[in-house]
Design an enzyme around this catalytic site. Structure first.
Site, PDB file in Angstrom:
ATOM      1  N   ILE A  31       0.779  -1.502   0.106  1.00  0.00           N
ATOM      2  CA  ILE A  31       0.135   0.125  -0.038  1.00  0.00           C
ATOM      3  C   ILE A  31       0.926   1.345  -0.160  1.00  0.00           C
ATOM      4  CG2 ILE A  31      -0.208   0.264   2.595  1.00  0.00           C
ATOM      5  CD1 ILE A  31      -3.120   0.530   1.774  1.00  0.00           C
ATOM      6  N   GLY A  91      12.398  -2.772  11.667  1.00  0.00           N
ATOM      7  CA  GLY A  91      11.584  -2.038  10.688  1.00  0.00           C
ATOM      8  C   GLY A  91      10.353  -3.139  10.555  1.00  0.00           C
ATOM      9  N   HIS A  98       6.168 -12.134   6.149  1.00  0.00           N
ATOM     10  CA  HIS A  98       6.009 -11.629   4.713  1.00  0.00           C
ATOM     11  C   HIS A  98       7.630 -11.297   4.179  1.00  0.00           C
ATOM     12  CE1 HIS A  98       5.733  -8.030   7.591  1.00  0.00           C
ATOM     13  NE2 HIS A  98       6.471  -7.353   6.537  1.00  0.00           N
TER      14      HIS A  98
HETATM   15  P1  AMP Z   1       6.995  -4.531   7.452  1.00  0.00           P
HETATM   16  O1  AMP Z   1       7.144  -2.687   7.906  1.00  0.00           O
HETATM   17  O2  AMP Z   1       8.247  -4.848   7.118  1.00  0.00           O
HETATM   18  O3  AMP Z   1       6.300  -5.242   8.601  1.00  0.00           O
HETATM   19  O4  AMP Z   1       5.913  -4.342   6.101  1.00  0.00           O
HETATM   20  C1  AMP Z   1       4.939  -4.356   6.463  1.00  0.00           C
HETATM   21  C2  AMP Z   1       4.412  -3.749   4.829  1.00  0.00           C
HETATM   22  O5  AMP Z   1       3.026  -3.737   4.922  1.00  0.00           O
HETATM   23  C3  AMP Z   1       4.701  -2.262   4.892  1.00  0.00           C
HETATM   24  O6  AMP Z   1       5.623  -2.062   3.559  1.00  0.00           O
HETATM   25  C4  AMP Z   1       3.214  -1.482   4.563  1.00  0.00           C
HETATM   26  O7  AMP Z   1       3.437  -0.406   3.709  1.00  0.00           O
HETATM   27  C5  AMP Z   1       2.453  -2.588   4.235  1.00  0.00           C
HETATM   28  N1  AMP Z   1       0.959  -2.458   4.391  1.00  0.00           N
HETATM   29  C6  AMP Z   1       0.489  -2.159   5.594  1.00  0.00           C
HETATM   30  N2  AMP Z   1      -0.957  -2.164   5.330  1.00  0.00           N
HETATM   31  C7  AMP Z   1      -1.194  -2.739   4.053  1.00  0.00           C
HETATM   32  C8  AMP Z   1      -2.349  -2.978   3.269  1.00  0.00           C
HETATM   33  N3  AMP Z   1      -3.422  -2.728   3.622  1.00  0.00           N
HETATM   34  N4  AMP Z   1      -2.253  -3.243   1.876  1.00  0.00           N
HETATM   35  C9  AMP Z   1      -0.934  -3.596   1.520  1.00  0.00           C
HETATM   36  N5  AMP Z   1       0.256  -3.358   2.134  1.00  0.00           N
HETATM   37  C10 AMP Z   1       0.068  -2.831   3.488  1.00  0.00           C
END
Ligand code: AMP
Ligand code: ZN
Length: 112
Positions: A31, A91, A98
Site C-alpha cells: 500500500i 523495521g 511477509h
Molecule cells: P514491514 O514494515 O516490514 O512489517 O512491512 C509491512 C508492509 O505492509 C509495509 O511496507 C506497509 O506499507 C504494508 N502494508 C500495511 N498495510 C497494508 C495494506 N492494507 N495493504 C498492503 N500493504 C500494506
C-alpha cells in the site's frame, strides 16, 4: 489470528491489490510502495515472522520463494530485492510473516 492485518487480507476482510494466490500463500501490492514495483508475499497461515519458522511449517517458505521466482520471471524483473524485516528494530510493522519484493530502481547496500 483475528486482530492481524494480513490475516484480514487473507480472509478478505480488508481489500488488497492481489497479484497471485494459491492454497498456501498470497501476493499483493504494498500500500506504500518503496520502489516502482513493490509487492508482498505472505503465507496464509499466521506466522509472526521468520523467527516462527520451524521444521513443521518451513515448507511454505520454500513454496513462497518458488512463487517469488515465478512472479518475478513473469513480470520480467531481471533484478530485484527480497526483504523480510524481523522485529521492530529491523523495521517490522506487521507481525505476520511477509517477504517484500522490490524492483525498478537502483538499490543501495547496506540497507539503512
Ligand atoms: P514491514 O514494515 O516490514 O512489517 O512491512 C509491512 C508492509 O505492509 C509495509 O511496507 C506497509 O506499507 C504494508 N502494508 C500495511 N498495510 C497494508 C495494506 N492494507 N495493504 C498492503 N500493504 C500494506
Ligand atoms: Zn496474521
Amino acid at each position: 489470528m483475528s486482530d492481524c492485518l494480513f490475516c484480514k487480507i487473507v480472509n478478505g476482510e480488508i481489500p488488497s491489490k492481489k497479484l497471485y494466490e494459491d492454497d498456501q500463500c498470497l501476493a499483493f501490492y504494498d500500500i506504500d510502495p518503496q520502489a516502482p514495483v513493490h509487492f508482498l508475499v505472505i503465507p496464509k497461515e499466521h506466522l509472526a515472522s521468520v523467527s516462527s519458522v520451524n521444521e513443521k511449517n518451513d515448507a511454505v517458505v520454500g513454496h513462497i520463494f518458488s512463487v517469488i521466482a515465478k512472479l518475478t520471471n513473469k513480470l520480467q524483473l531481471g533484478s530485484y530485492r527480497v526483504v523480510s524485516n524481523i522485529g521492530g528494530q529491523a523495521g517490522q510493522s506487521v507481525f505476520h510473516l511477509h517477504f517484500h519484493v522490490l524492483a525498478g530502481r537502483d538499490m543501495t547496500w547496506p540497507p539503512g
